[in-house]
Design an enzyme around this catalytic site. Structure first.
Site, PDB file in Angstrom:
ATOM      1  CB  ALA A 180      -1.006  -0.005   1.299  1.00  0.00           C
TER       2      ALA A 180
ATOM      3  N   GLY B  16       0.482  -5.335   0.473  1.00  0.00           N
ATOM      4  CA  GLY B  16      -0.609  -5.404  -0.303  1.00  0.00           C
ATOM      5  C   GLY B  16      -0.349  -5.722  -1.751  1.00  0.00           C
TER       6      GLY B  16
ATOM      7  CD  GLU C  30      -2.646  -7.834   1.838  1.00  0.00           C
ATOM      8  OE1 GLU C  30      -2.199  -6.835   1.911  1.00  0.00           O
ATOM      9  OE2 GLU C  30      -3.612  -8.310   3.003  1.00  0.00           O
TER      10      GLU C  30
ATOM     11  CD  GLU D 230       1.118  -6.135   5.298  1.00  0.00           C
ATOM     12  OE1 GLU D 230       1.863  -7.094   5.481  1.00  0.00           O
ATOM     13  OE2 GLU D 230       0.422  -6.121   4.074  1.00  0.00           O
TER      14      GLU D 230
END
Ligand code: 3H9
Length: 700
Positions: free
Chosen positions: A66, A105, A108, A128
């Site tokens: 992210a 992310g 992911e 994270e």
């Protein structure tokens, strides 16, 4: 090639559509990427000419996560889930083609593709947790379904990435592509199309979850295994809980839970601190007044003077990085002892499986040991690691000046002496710089780089590059006694000593700081380092508690008695009533009244506020570029818990107006220069600003 947004484009390669992300530097999932992915996948889903899709990235890496700079700001639709769903529900096989790092992310998103391929050097991770978070876009649910629970626990709760071979073995990727990644991924997709391969959705896979249901003990075992290392951190346990939830919770409900916990963690102070710190470390390597295009000097060989604990440890950093080292000691015996320690350290690492005995020999073969400094004539950089005595440093630098070739960097590993004074004995003060390594130098990440008044720009730039080569985190500081780290440490020591004189037992002070998150308190640390460090038996007059302890034969851990008494077998410390008596006597001789009502808050404030106050004074003096650099020094050099950000972040967290009021209050009660409020704090507080509002400044 059609642009979907300014960060995502679409290209047709035969039957295969190539969705390409281009968002330098690390292809973070910024708004333009999320929107582009959503639109691109909507488009390919409906396009009859597209039979399969490859998702890849331009530049140095696959999606690295992210966009952290968007955290804490109002969310901008679409979030990540919409493009993820568009990828996962795409009616054509989607292959994620991974190079560089697929992190957070990024992984992911890749796990929503039906297949994943990577180049041999790619890395895959859910880091994270290192930002005080957990994967917030399905990572805690998809990863255990694809790799199994044990690997997912490690990857999420510890956060270290794995390489392609490991990812292949764990089932996280389907193939390693040698040669051009995108070409290989397109060929892979073509083959899937030709075979009519199924659209594999990780969310629907249950076999690895089923395995874990049969062995639930794995969670508690894992929790126990990380308990010590993750003491006080909130995020690791949440990662474990969410992976455990995958066993019993329907997928979509678990995603919902994951998102809620992610939001909670994100709003918490720990994650704020850890995200602040992520950028702090990266900022610290940037010197605003150093031109970006400064040409570097080449450092192919390094000389180290002194093969003691420090010199040997410093040498190991270079050997690990494949840089040949010439190490010099004043006599054979000390030299052999020092080299023996280096070898022993390496062998211990080899026994622990960190590298092979062959690699130990490879490293040792890069080490050229001797007793004659003239071998430094052709090295590119010399680091002096002799005793911390100014006359000795000066004589060493006079010699180095005579021996070393023109253009060689002359570095002093001093922990606090005046680098300008050392530089002044040479005819080339511009080549002189301070490199303050922290002990053990082969382990501790911090390197305080001391920029002298005369240090040349290319010497500073090259030393920053050297620190990167050897895997250190640099903080550039100015010349001042104790630089940044030890200067702050001294402030804490002053107040800690006062606290014990007032009757707070050393173990109490230590325990408050330990609970705060430091690896140990000042008294345990003193015992570990040795109480007699810097103690002169010929000039000791019971002036401090420490002198009194040394005079009564207490040397710290090394002789089993210091502020604590140590069990000879286990080395476990216990408080010693005799020490409390010595302190009480000392206090009564000096007219200090004792009390027993110190609150934890008082102990913490009195130990830590003077550190932030000194940090602010260091900024006023221009001896640090930014407050976050001071935090980098304390997190990496002294074990300040990263979830507390650093002493400056911690202080500004309570508001600088509160900090100013507390310092004034303690100053009025207790007195002492360390309680004189920094005018910078006063000014920032009155403006409603904070340390982080200050622009980086030049070291003066
Ligand atoms: C996440 O993904 C949450 C999801 O689970 C849920 C979402 C809903 N964002 O380190 P470098 C910048 S959380 C923005 O020097 P390297 C960095 O500041 C995220 N910026 O390079 C620097 O900027 P500058 C999970 C980022 O080659 C520049 O990129 N992901 C981000 O040594 C170069 O960085 C992570 O935690 C980012 N995510 O290392 C991965 N990442 O040049 C974090 C980097 O202005 N990133 N920047 O100073 C890394 O670990 C390393 O940057 C990486 C490259 C290994 C990728």
């Amino acid at each position: 090639m059609a642009a979907i947004t300014d960060m995502v484009s679409l290209e047709q390669r035969g039957d295969i559509a190539l969705v390409l992300i281009d968002n330098p530097p690390v292809n973070a999932l910024s708004h333009g990427v999320r929107l582009g992915l959503l639109r691109a996948f909507e488009q390919v889903a409906d396009d009859a000419a597209v039979k399969g899709v490859v998702l890849a990235c331009r530049g140095r890496t696959f999606i690295a996560g992210a966009d952290i700079t968007e955290f804490g700001k109002p969310p901008k639709a679409p979030g990540l889930q919409e493009p993820q769903t568009a990828i996962e529900d795409c009616p054509k096989p989607v292959v994620a083609a991974i190079h560089g790092t697929a992190l957070g992310g990024g992984l992911e998103v890749a796990m929503c593709a039906h297949y994943r391929v990577g180049d041999p050097a790619a890395q895959y991770g859910q880091p994270e947790v290192k930002l005080g978070l957990l994967p917030g876009a399905g990572g805690t649910q998809r990863l255990p379904r694809v790799t199994g629970v044990a690997k997912a626990l490690e990857m999420c709760a510890i956060g270290d990435p794995i390489g392609s071979q490991e990812a292949l073995a764990a089932g996280l990727i389907d193939a390693i592509i040698e040669g051009d990644l995108v070409d290989g991924a397109v060929a892979f997709a073509e083959q899937l199309v030709a075979e009519g391969a199924p659209l594999k959705k990780i969310r629907d896979r249950d076999e690895k979850i089923e395995e874990a249901r049969a062995n639930r003990a794995v969670f508690d075992d894992f929790r126990k295994s990380i308990a010590r290392k993750t003491r006080n951190f909130h995020a690791p346990a949440k990662n474990v809980d969410l992976i455990e939830a995958a066993l019993d919770t329907p997928f979509d409900d678990a995603l919902e839970q994951e998102r809620e916990v992610f939001e909670d963690l994100m709003a918490g102070r720990q994650s704020q601190a850890q995200r602040y710190y992520f950028f702090a470390e990266r900022q610290a390597a940037k010197v605003p007044d150093l031109p970006r295009d400064t040409a570097l000097r080449e450092v192919r060989t390094v000389g180290i003077l002194g093969a003691g604990t420090m010199g040997g440890g410093i040498a190991m950093n270079f050997l690990n990085a494949g840089v040949p080292v010439k190490i010099v000691e004043r006599d054979r015996e000390s030299l052999e002892r020092g080299i023996g320690v280096v070898r022993k350290n390496y062998q211990r690492s080899a026994r622990r499986g960190r590298f092979t005995m062959e690699q130990v020999e490879e490293r040792m073969s890069l080490l050229d040991a001797g007793t004659d400094k003239s071998v430094f004539a052709d090295v590119d950089m010399v680091i002096e690691a002799v005793f911390e005595l100014m006359p000795l440093k000066k004589s060493v630098f006079t010699e180095l000046d005579a021996i070393c070739r023109e253009g060689a960097i002359l570095a002093t590993n001093t922990s606090g002496l005046n680098v300008n004074e050392i530089a002044a004995v040479t005819k080339r003060p511009h080549d002189v710089i301070g490199t303050h390594f922290f002990s053990p130098a082969n382990v501790m990440k911090l390197l305080e780089i001391v920029r002298g008044d005369e240090t040349a720009e290319d010497v500073l730039a090259t030393t920053l590059q050297v620190s990167k080569t050897i895997g250190k985190i640099p903080a550039v500081v100015g010349v001042a006694p104790g630089f940044v780290g030890n200067r702050l440490l001294h402030q804490r020591g002053l107040e800690a000593e006062r606290l014990i004189l007032e009757g707070a037992p050393p173990a109490r002070v230590d325990s408050v700081l330990y609970e705060f998150g430091l690896p140990m308190g000042p008294f345990a640390m003193g015992d570990l380092a040795g109480l007699d460090v810097g103690w002169d038996p010929d000039d000791t007059h019971g002036r401090t508690v420490r002198e009194v302890l040394c005079e009564s034969g207490r040397r710290g851990q090394k002789n089993g008695r210091g502020y604590y008494i140590y069990d000879p077998e286990t080395r476990a410390p216990s408080p010693d009533p005799e020490v409390l008596d010595l302190i009480r006597d000392f206090a009564s001789r000096h007219g200090v009244a004792q009390r027993d009502d110190h609150s934890d808050e008082e102990i913490l404030d009195r130990c830590l506020l003077p550190m932030a106050n000194m940090g602010a004074k260091i900024l006023e003096e221009g001896k640090a570029m930014r407050s976050s650099d001071i935090d980098v020094v304390w997190v990496n050099g002294y074990g300040w818990p990263v979830y507390q950000g650093g002493p400056m972040f911690w202080a500004e967290g309570m508001g600088l107006d509160t900090v100013a009021a507390k310092i004034k209050d303690y100053g009025a009660k207790l007195g002492g220069a360390h309680w004189e409020l920094s005018p910078l704090i006063e000014q920032l507080a009155s403006e409603g600003n904070s340390f982080q509002d200050l622009p980086p400044q030049k070291i003066r």
